[in-house]
Design a protein around this motif. Sequence first.
Motif, PDB file in Angstrom:
ATOM      1  N   THR A 124       0.825  -1.208   0.000  1.00  0.00           N
ATOM      2  CA  THR A 124       0.000   0.000   0.000  1.00  0.00           C
ATOM      3  C   THR A 124       0.857   1.255   0.000  1.00  0.00           C
ATOM      4  OG1 THR A 124      -1.783  -1.146   1.197  1.00  0.00           O
ATOM      5  CG2 THR A 124      -1.787   1.268   1.249  1.00  0.00           C
ATOM      6  N   TRP A 125       1.858   1.299   0.870  1.00  0.00           N
ATOM      7  CA  TRP A 125       2.713   2.489   0.945  1.00  0.00           C
ATOM      8  C   TRP A 125       3.576   2.650  -0.298  1.00  0.00           C
ATOM      9  CZ3 TRP A 125       4.886   3.589   6.537  1.00  0.00           C
ATOM     10  CH2 TRP A 125       3.803   3.863   7.393  1.00  0.00           C
ATOM     11  N   VAL A 126       4.111   1.547  -0.807  1.00  0.00           N
ATOM     12  CA  VAL A 126       4.912   1.626  -2.023  1.00  0.00           C
ATOM     13  C   VAL A 126       4.036   2.035  -3.205  1.00  0.00           C
ATOM     14  CG1 VAL A 126       6.288   0.290  -3.664  1.00  0.00           C
ATOM     15  CG2 VAL A 126       6.636  -0.029  -1.208  1.00  0.00           C
ATOM     16  N   GLY A 127       2.789   1.583  -3.210  1.00  0.00           N
ATOM     17  CA  GLY A 127       1.878   1.896  -4.305  1.00  0.00           C
ATOM     18  C   GLY A 127       1.540   3.366  -4.419  1.00  0.00           C
ATOM     19  N   TYR A 128       1.668   4.125  -3.331  1.00  0.00           N
ATOM     20  CA  TYR A 128       1.400   5.560  -3.408  1.00  0.00           C
ATOM     21  C   TYR A 128       2.414   6.281  -4.299  1.00  0.00           C
ATOM     22  CZ  TYR A 128      -1.916   4.989   0.431  1.00  0.00           C
ATOM     23  OH  TYR A 128      -2.976   4.605   1.207  1.00  0.00           O
ATOM     24  N   ASP A 129       3.629   5.710  -4.370  1.00  0.00           N
ATOM     25  CA  ASP A 129       4.670   6.232  -5.260  1.00  0.00           C
ATOM     26  C   ASP A 129       4.931   7.718  -5.009  1.00  0.00           C
ATOM     27  OD1 ASP A 129       6.623   6.025  -7.158  1.00  0.00           O
ATOM     28  OD2 ASP A 129       5.281   6.346  -8.862  1.00  0.00           O
ATOM     29  N   GLU A 130       4.996   8.084  -3.734  1.00  0.00           N
ATOM     30  CA  GLU A 130       5.300   9.459  -3.354  1.00  0.00           C
ATOM     31  C   GLU A 130       6.457   9.455  -2.353  1.00  0.00           C
ATOM     32  OE1 GLU A 130       1.842  11.341  -1.851  1.00  0.00           O
ATOM     33  OE2 GLU A 130       0.658  11.062  -3.681  1.00  0.00           O
ATOM     34  N   ARG A 131       7.210  10.532  -2.362  1.00  0.00           N
ATOM     35  CA  ARG A 131       8.408  10.606  -1.522  1.00  0.00           C
ATOM     36  C   ARG A 131       8.063  10.495  -0.041  1.00  0.00           C
ATOM     37  NH1 ARG A 131      12.798  15.619  -1.410  1.00  0.00           N
ATOM     38  NH2 ARG A 131      14.236  14.632   0.097  1.00  0.00           N
ATOM     39  N   PHE A 132       6.958  11.110   0.364  1.00  0.00           N
ATOM     40  CA  PHE A 132       6.577  11.090   1.772  1.00  0.00           C
ATOM     41  C   PHE A 132       6.409   9.663   2.281  1.00  0.00           C
ATOM     42  CE2 PHE A 132       3.110  10.653   4.835  1.00  0.00           C
ATOM     43  CZ  PHE A 132       3.605  11.396   5.898  1.00  0.00           C
ATOM     44  N   TRP A 133       5.750   8.816   1.489  1.00  0.00           N
ATOM     45  CA  TRP A 133       5.471   7.460   1.937  1.00  0.00           C
ATOM     46  C   TRP A 133       6.734   6.601   1.937  1.00  0.00           C
ATOM     47  CZ3 TRP A 133       1.282   6.895   4.539  1.00  0.00           C
ATOM     48  CH2 TRP A 133       0.182   7.723   4.251  1.00  0.00           C
ATOM     49  N   PHE A 134       7.657   6.885   1.040  1.00  0.00           N
ATOM     50  CA  PHE A 134       8.931   6.168   1.065  1.00  0.00           C
ATOM     51  C   PHE A 134       9.735   6.548   2.312  1.00  0.00           C
ATOM     52  CE2 PHE A 134       8.141   5.824  -3.572  1.00  0.00           C
ATOM     53  CZ  PHE A 134       8.245   4.444  -3.682  1.00  0.00           C
ATOM     54  N   ILE A 135       9.672   7.817   2.691  1.00  0.00           N
ATOM     55  CA  ILE A 135      10.361   8.257   3.914  1.00  0.00           C
ATOM     56  C   ILE A 135       9.696   7.619   5.131  1.00  0.00           C
ATOM     57  CG2 ILE A 135      10.866  10.248   5.370  1.00  0.00           C
ATOM     58  CD1 ILE A 135      11.126  11.935   2.856  1.00  0.00           C
ATOM     59  N   ALA A 136       8.355   7.587   5.129  1.00  0.00           N
ATOM     60  CA  ALA A 136       7.636   6.961   6.240  1.00  0.00           C
ATOM     61  C   ALA A 136       7.991   5.485   6.346  1.00  0.00           C
ATOM     62  CB  ALA A 136       6.128   7.131   6.042  1.00  0.00           C
ATOM     63  N   LEU A 137       8.108   4.815   5.216  1.00  0.00           N
ATOM     64  CA  LEU A 137       8.489   3.400   5.212  1.00  0.00           C
ATOM     65  C   LEU A 137       9.866   3.215   5.822  1.00  0.00           C
ATOM     66  CD1 LEU A 137       7.854   0.950   2.303  1.00  0.00           C
ATOM     67  CD2 LEU A 137      10.113   1.030   3.340  1.00  0.00           C
ATOM     68  N   PHE A 138      10.803   4.091   5.452  1.00  0.00           N
ATOM     69  CA  PHE A 138      12.166   4.012   5.997  1.00  0.00           C
ATOM     70  C   PHE A 138      12.177   4.281   7.499  1.00  0.00           C
ATOM     71  CE2 PHE A 138      16.049   6.301   7.234  1.00  0.00           C
ATOM     72  CZ  PHE A 138      16.988   5.311   6.996  1.00  0.00           C
ATOM     73  N   VAL A 139      11.428   5.285   7.938  1.00  0.00           N
ATOM     74  CA  VAL A 139      11.413   5.647   9.364  1.00  0.00           C
ATOM     75  C   VAL A 139      10.823   4.519  10.210  1.00  0.00           C
ATOM     76  CG1 VAL A 139      10.388   7.211  11.066  1.00  0.00           C
ATOM     77  CG2 VAL A 139      11.351   8.130   8.946  1.00  0.00           C
ATOM     78  N   VAL A 140       9.704   3.957   9.769  1.00  0.00           N
ATOM     79  CA  VAL A 140       9.089   2.853  10.508  1.00  0.00           C
ATOM     80  C   VAL A 140      10.019   1.650  10.557  1.00  0.00           C
ATOM     81  CG1 VAL A 140       7.176   1.211  10.535  1.00  0.00           C
ATOM     82  CG2 VAL A 140       6.738   3.613  10.014  1.00  0.00           C
ATOM     83  N   SER A 141      10.674   1.355   9.443  1.00  0.00           N
ATOM     84  CA  SER A 141      11.597   0.213   9.396  1.00  0.00           C
ATOM     85  C   SER A 141      12.770   0.440  10.334  1.00  0.00           C
ATOM     86  CB  SER A 141      12.092  -0.005   7.967  1.00  0.00           C
ATOM     87  OG  SER A 141      11.024  -0.247   7.084  1.00  0.00           O
ATOM     88  N   LEU A 142      13.328   1.659  10.314  1.00  0.00           N
ATOM     89  CA  LEU A 142      14.450   1.973  11.198  1.00  0.00           C
ATOM     90  C   LEU A 142      14.046   1.861  12.659  1.00  0.00           C
ATOM     91  CD1 LEU A 142      17.368   2.983  11.516  1.00  0.00           C
ATOM     92  CD2 LEU A 142      16.470   5.334  11.401  1.00  0.00           C
ATOM     93  N   PHE A 143      12.863   2.366  12.985  1.00  0.00           N
ATOM     94  CA  PHE A 143      12.373   2.280  14.367  1.00  0.00           C
ATOM     95  C   PHE A 143      12.211   0.825  14.798  1.00  0.00           C
ATOM     96  CE2 PHE A 143       8.764   1.786  17.252  1.00  0.00           C
ATOM     97  CZ  PHE A 143       9.195   2.551  18.337  1.00  0.00           C
ATOM     98  N   CYS A 144      11.667  -0.005  13.928  1.00  0.00           N
ATOM     99  CA  CYS A 144      11.465  -1.421  14.265  1.00  0.00           C
ATOM    100  C   CYS A 144      12.787  -2.133  14.497  1.00  0.00           C
ATOM    101  CB  CYS A 144      10.677  -2.117  13.155  1.00  0.00           C
ATOM    102  SG  CYS A 144       8.935  -1.635  13.056  1.00  0.00           S
ATOM    103  N   TYR A 145      13.785  -1.828  13.667  1.00  0.00           N
ATOM    104  CA  TYR A 145      15.085  -2.471  13.852  1.00  0.00           C
ATOM    105  C   TYR A 145      15.763  -1.996  15.130  1.00  0.00           C
ATOM    106  CZ  TYR A 145      15.481  -5.161   9.582  1.00  0.00           C
ATOM    107  OH  TYR A 145      15.302  -6.115   8.596  1.00  0.00           O
ATOM    108  N   LEU A 146      15.675  -0.700  15.425  1.00  0.00           N
ATOM    109  CA  LEU A 146      16.237  -0.199  16.671  1.00  0.00           C
ATOM    110  C   LEU A 146      15.553  -0.848  17.866  1.00  0.00           C
ATOM    111  CD1 LEU A 146      16.685   3.619  15.911  1.00  0.00           C
ATOM    112  CD2 LEU A 146      18.476   1.891  16.134  1.00  0.00           C
ATOM    113  N   ALA A 147      14.235  -0.969  17.797  1.00  0.00           N
ATOM    114  CA  ALA A 147      13.492  -1.614  18.882  1.00  0.00           C
ATOM    115  C   ALA A 147      13.921  -3.065  19.048  1.00  0.00           C
ATOM    116  CB  ALA A 147      11.993  -1.525  18.604  1.00  0.00           C
TER     117      ALA A 147
END
Length: 278
Positions: free
Chosen positions: A35-58
């Motif tokens: 869903t997030w990749v399908g939006y094909d917008e920079r904001f959602w790619f940044i959100a994907l990166f931030v959530v992934s980084l947070f999950c790995y740090l956790a």
Amino acid sequence: MRLLTFMTISKFGSGLFLLVQVVLLLDFVHRWNDTWVGYDERFWFIALFVVSLFCYLASFVFSGLLFHWFTPSGHDCGLNTFFIVMTLISVFVFAIVALHPAVNGSILPASVLSVYCTYLCYSALSSEPRDYECNGLHKHSKAVSTGTLTLGLCTTVLSVVYSAVRAGSSTTLLSPPGSPRAGSEKPLLPLDKAAEHEEKEKSKPVSYSYSFFHLIFSLASMYSAMLLTGWSTSVGASGKLVDVGWPSVWVRIITGWVTAALYIWSLIAPIMFPEREF
């Protein structure tokens, strides 16, 4: 005799529910990523990166706490160390496989599954008997037991709700491949407009499967019963602690391993069997 029979059936049903829970989680994270990749917008790619980084740090911080809590110095805690190290290895394997050029994967599902497997490891270790020398949370046994039970029940409720919305659909991943939708058969004879309209109304896909929902609800009830009784084992002299004992430990550890195996399989299966749909 009846109690023993129900206990045996509940253990089997609980295992099935945990397996369905894993499949639903895999389906959820893949849909979330698509869903997030399908939006094909920079904001959602940044959100994907931030959530992934947070999950790995956790995941890494949580793993450090597991070493601190469940491998106290002065004790031989090889089993606990093995469980934690295997979880960390899974975290790295998730990232490596998901980012491999030959795999159509993404870092978001890998990071979410990493957090979930780390949580399962914690849940397993916190279920160890309170008199076990490697259980560093024995001083807070009542609070930990209550917290683990609450999280387990919340996860169960969320799984049931999601299964009703997603897996209860007639067109989901748990439906048999190629199964027709309700009323999707074409009429053998031409229809007039009124009959055609009625036929279109009937041909709408069924979005809810009562039988499947009740099956999931039954399995969830069995899992809750096992959760409250510590998988039908003795939970200590006080009898007030729930979800404590070696059966609970191994059930969660094995669930974590199955989760890791299914996720890796979901990534490499399209490569191994390109002629099949996944």
